[in-house]
Write a protein that holds these residues in place. Structure first.
Motif, PDB file in Angstrom:
ATOM      1  N   LEU A 232     -29.470   1.447 -23.337  1.00  0.00           N
ATOM      2  CA  LEU A 232     -30.582   0.623 -22.769  1.00  0.00           C
ATOM      3  C   LEU A 232     -31.279   0.331 -23.694  1.00  0.00           C
ATOM      4  N   ALA A 233     -31.601  -0.975 -23.841  1.00  0.00           N
ATOM      5  CA  ALA A 233     -32.715  -1.677 -24.808  1.00  0.00           C
ATOM      6  C   ALA A 233     -33.917  -1.774 -23.944  1.00  0.00           C
ATOM      7  N   THR A 234     -35.005  -1.149 -24.550  1.00  0.00           N
ATOM      8  CA  THR A 234     -36.308  -1.438 -23.982  1.00  0.00           C
ATOM      9  C   THR A 234     -37.346  -1.914 -24.971  1.00  0.00           C
ATOM     10  N   GLY A 235     -38.201  -2.831 -24.635  1.00  0.00           N
ATOM     11  CA  GLY A 235     -39.116  -3.383 -25.558  1.00  0.00           C
ATOM     12  C   GLY A 235     -40.693  -3.344 -25.032  1.00  0.00           C
ATOM     13  N   SER A 236     -41.572  -2.736 -25.759  1.00  0.00           N
ATOM     14  CA  SER A 236     -42.963  -2.466 -25.309  1.00  0.00           C
ATOM     15  C   SER A 236     -43.891  -3.397 -26.077  1.00  0.00           C
ATOM     16  N   GLY A 237     -45.049  -3.382 -25.423  1.00  0.00           N
ATOM     17  CA  GLY A 237     -46.355  -4.236 -25.984  1.00  0.00           C
ATOM     18  C   GLY A 237     -47.132  -5.165 -24.912  1.00  0.00           C
ATOM     19  N   GLN A 238     -48.047  -5.462 -25.195  1.00  0.00           N
ATOM     20  CA  GLN A 238     -48.794  -6.458 -24.453  1.00  0.00           C
ATOM     21  C   GLN A 238     -50.040  -6.790 -24.997  1.00  0.00           C
ATOM     22  N   TYR A 239     -50.837  -7.888 -24.836  1.00  0.00           N
ATOM     23  CA  TYR A 239     -52.087  -8.515 -25.533  1.00  0.00           C
ATOM     24  C   TYR A 239     -53.170  -7.645 -25.079  1.00  0.00           C
ATOM     25  N   HIS A 240     -53.764  -7.146 -25.998  1.00  0.00           N
ATOM     26  CA  HIS A 240     -54.926  -6.050 -25.964  1.00  0.00           C
ATOM     27  C   HIS A 240     -56.135  -6.625 -26.348  1.00  0.00           C
ATOM     28  N   PHE A 241     -57.154  -6.875 -25.231  1.00  0.00           N
ATOM     29  CA  PHE A 241     -58.496  -7.366 -25.351  1.00  0.00           C
ATOM     30  C   PHE A 241     -59.531  -6.522 -26.076  1.00  0.00           C
ATOM     31  N   GLU A 242     -60.275  -7.039 -26.952  1.00  0.00           N
ATOM     32  CA  GLU A 242     -61.263  -6.344 -27.526  1.00  0.00           C
ATOM     33  C   GLU A 242     -62.390  -6.172 -26.755  1.00  0.00           C
ATOM     34  N   ASP A 243     -63.081  -4.925 -26.941  1.00  0.00           N
ATOM     35  CA  ASP A 243     -64.300  -4.725 -26.055  1.00  0.00           C
ATOM     36  C   ASP A 243     -65.462  -5.432 -26.680  1.00  0.00           C
TER      37      ASP A 243
ATOM     38  N   GLU B 117     -48.359  -0.340 -28.784  1.00  0.00           N
ATOM     39  CA  GLU B 117     -46.949   0.150 -29.202  1.00  0.00           C
ATOM     40  C   GLU B 117     -45.895  -0.977 -28.952  1.00  0.00           C
ATOM     41  N   ASN B 118     -45.717  -1.579 -30.082  1.00  0.00           N
ATOM     42  CA  ASN B 118     -44.822  -2.722 -30.194  1.00  0.00           C
ATOM     43  C   ASN B 118     -43.475  -2.374 -30.768  1.00  0.00           C
ATOM     44  N   SER B 119     -42.538  -2.276 -29.823  1.00  0.00           N
ATOM     45  CA  SER B 119     -41.283  -1.579 -30.414  1.00  0.00           C
ATOM     46  C   SER B 119     -40.340  -2.145 -29.559  1.00  0.00           C
ATOM     47  N   LEU B 120     -39.027  -1.867 -30.276  1.00  0.00           N
ATOM     48  CA  LEU B 120     -37.763  -2.339 -29.513  1.00  0.00           C
ATOM     49  C   LEU B 120     -36.953  -0.904 -29.746  1.00  0.00           C
ATOM     50  N   VAL B 121     -36.492  -0.401 -28.643  1.00  0.00           N
ATOM     51  CA  VAL B 121     -35.811   0.972 -29.131  1.00  0.00           C
ATOM     52  C   VAL B 121     -34.297   0.825 -28.105  1.00  0.00           C
ATOM     53  N   PHE B 122     -33.467   1.544 -28.631  1.00  0.00           N
ATOM     54  CA  PHE B 122     -32.191   1.717 -27.810  1.00  0.00           C
ATOM     55  C   PHE B 122     -32.074   3.281 -27.414  1.00  0.00           C
ATOM     56  N   TRP B 123     -31.720   3.443 -26.134  1.00  0.00           N
ATOM     57  CA  TRP B 123     -31.665   4.837 -25.581  1.00  0.00           C
ATOM     58  C   TRP B 123     -30.070   4.778 -25.116  1.00  0.00           C
TER      59      TRP B 123
END
Length: 425
Positions: free
Chosen positions: A367-378, A410-416
């Protein structure tokens, strides 16, 4: 793969078995998640350079295995398109829990040249036939572009023009099931290009709402739209579209669609909608089943169906991977649309950030998974830091601010590994 492989996609038996018949290797897709343990195989991560602006955040926006399973195509925000290869030792055999984790390096990197709206592999892609190794992208202010998977060069482009002869970027793109045609979705039209004829020659079909995503199965085309509807089309051998009907049920714009292996069921997901809807395209007035996941943003959150047809796997903005096993939960055929409780077979908290990308390997239990999203500044925190304001904030207020302006990226591509794991019971 060096040997010929035939995949049994009947969805009834997913246990691994090999037998010889007339010198042909018959391979049945292996059982997934049997160990209830996932082993991390490889990973790659992206971070913002020191000189980059604050709003430049290189998070993943999609990952897809190639049809032959040799490499994974990844779109990274502000960093273009990457191709990473599957390590050779994972082509066969099993893995142990103490396996060394590989660090993935991109073998191809097509740098950012505008926001990538959509991308897809050529369905007949085979690494042994170089001319089939390519993918399509549609970008902001750019035509459809076909890229070579061996050197990352631009092969050709397909251009859609409007009534005043202005080039329009497509919002979504896919190949027809046979790979002979390219179907591109625009705000007001579906345009069909011949793969062998790049340029501006296309057939056109008018639509009433923008085409945000596609799914194809043989002569069927499902088109999702930002107006929350799904439209089914029958594609003739001449490339013309005949509308079969529309499906209504989502509360947000439809962002991803996927047919089951037999083509009779369709799964759909939408933005800011915590539901996955399972449809029977023969009786599409209402969904067969409703499955629950967490989608709190407008981001496209991918899901996938295993090649054996038994497992539905999805990501979520909470970073949790959910799995439905048809042997334990009849997510494919259950006629119950009132039960929206979380009935997933397995849950795996794999990422600390949003898990927006997900793809199951076509041949191996990976399984390949990718993570991350745009983070707004407070903005309040920025004011406090700039003007050295130190005010006491109640705990409830802290919780609200931390959830909305999270610093966990967490901006990553991971193989499981999701198959059988030796030495694990």
């Amino acid at each position: 793969m060096e040997e010929d492989i035939i995949i049994d996609n009947n969805g009834e038996n997913c246990e691994a078995s090999h037998m010889d018949a007339e010198d042909t290797n018959i391979f049945t897709y292996p059982t997934l998640f049997s160990s209830k343990t996932l082993v991390e195989l490889c990973n790659s991560s992206w971070s913002r350079s020191q000189n980059a602006k604050q709003n430049v955040q290189p998070y993943l926006r999609g990952c897809k295995w190639s049809p032959d399973g040799t490499c994974c195509l990844t779109v990274v925000n502000s960093d273009g398109v990457h191709v990473t290869e599957l390590p050779r030792d994972l082509y066969s055999g099993s893995v142990s829990p103490d396996r060394t984790i590989n660090i993935l390096d991109s073998v191809i990197h097509v740098k950012e040249a505008g926001l990538v709206y959509d991308f897809c592999w050529y369905p007949g892609m085979n690494s042994g036939i170089p001319e089939t190794c390519c993918w399509l992208t549609t970008r902001q202010n750019a035509p459809l572009q076909m890229w070579d998977a061996f050197d990352g060069s631009l092969r050709c482009s397909y251009r859609g023009f409007n009534a005043v002869d202005e080039m329009e970027p497509a919002l979504s793109v896919t190949f027809s099931s046979d790979g002979d045609r390219i179907i591109a979705g625009y705000k007001k039209y579906l345009r069909t290009f011949d793969v062998e004829r790049p340029g501006r020659d296309f057939a056109e079909h008018k639509i009433n709402s923008p085409a945000s995503c596609f799914a194809t199965h043989e002569n069927l085309l499902a088109m999702g739209s930002w107006n929350t509807t799904i439209t089914l089309y029958n594609i003739s051998e001449f490339g013309t579209y005949k509308s079969i009907g529309k499906m209504h049920g989502h509360s947000g714009g439809v962002t991803h669609l996927k047919f089951t292996q037999d083509g009779q069921k369709l799964v759909s997901g939408a933005r800011k909608d915590h539901r996955l809807l399972v449809w029977d395209i023969r009786y599409y007035q209402r969904p067969l089943n409703i499955l629950s996941r967490v989608v709190d943003t407008n981001q496209r959150i991918y899901f996938d169906i295993s090649p054996c047809g038994k497992y539905l796997v999805t990501g979520g903005t909470d970073g949790i991977i959910k799995v439905w096993d048809a042997d334990n939960i009849d997510w494919i055929n259950r006629l119950d649309v009132t039960d929206e409780k979380d009935n997933a077979t397995y849950r795996f908290p794999l990422h600390k950030d949003c898990c927006n990308s997900l793809s199951i390997h076509p041949l191996r239990p990976i399984l390949a998974t990718g993570s991350g999203q745009y983070h707004f500044e407070d903005p309040i925190q920025d004011l406090e830091e700039n003007f050295e304001v130190h005010e006491d904030i109640t705990e409830p207020d802290k919780g609200i601010r931390n959830d909305k302006y999270s610093k966990i990226a967490e901006n990553s591509l991971v193989f499981w590994w999701i198959g059988d794991v030796p030495q694990v019971t």
